[in-house]
Design a protein around this motif. Structure first.
Motif: not given
Length: 126
Positions: A51-70
């Motif tokens: 998926v990418g380096n650690a920064v990109q993977r963490n960004q994707v994780k934050r997006h997924i968590r926020q989407a589930f929150h909404e």
């Protein structure tokens, strides 16, 4: 997203993989497992190094968590969800991620509404 709403243990991940059902599109694979005794859903995230380096993977994780929150109030609550992000997910912004997740969750029939329901309220009438 609160920590108690996350799937963390390997045993829990394995249960979802073995007993749950999977649904997919190009960006995500979602495994869903019904848990009657659970009041709120839990999510587990799995991202490969492809998926990418650690920064990109963490960004994707934050997006997924926020989407589930909404989407919290629109999801079936008595479930465990495990989301596996595929390589194209790294190139998406938050809104694209949310739309893609909504698509997979609709396929899984765990989303209570259609995405067009809210948009029709704001439709311009000529």
């Amino acid at each position: 997203m609160k920590k108690q709403r996350r799937v963390k243990k390997n045993v829990d991940f394995q249960k979802v993989f073995k007993k749950g059902k999977s649904f997919a599109n190009r960006q995500f694979v979602v495994y869903c497992l019904s848990k009657e005794e659970q009041k709120q859903f839990r999510i587990g995230l799995s991202l490969n190094k492809k998926v990418g380096n650690a920064v990109q993977r963490n960004q994707v994780k934050r997006h997924i968590r926020q989407a589930f929150h909404e989407l919290d109030h629109e999801l079936v609550q008595e479930m465990d969800y495990v989301i596996i992000a595929r390589k194209p997910a790294a190139a998406m912004d938050f809104f694209q991620t949310k739309k893609s997740l909504e698509h997979v969750l609709k396929i899984a029939k765990v989303l209570k509404r259609t995405s067009g329901a809210n948009r029709s309220k704001h439709a311009k009438i000529d």
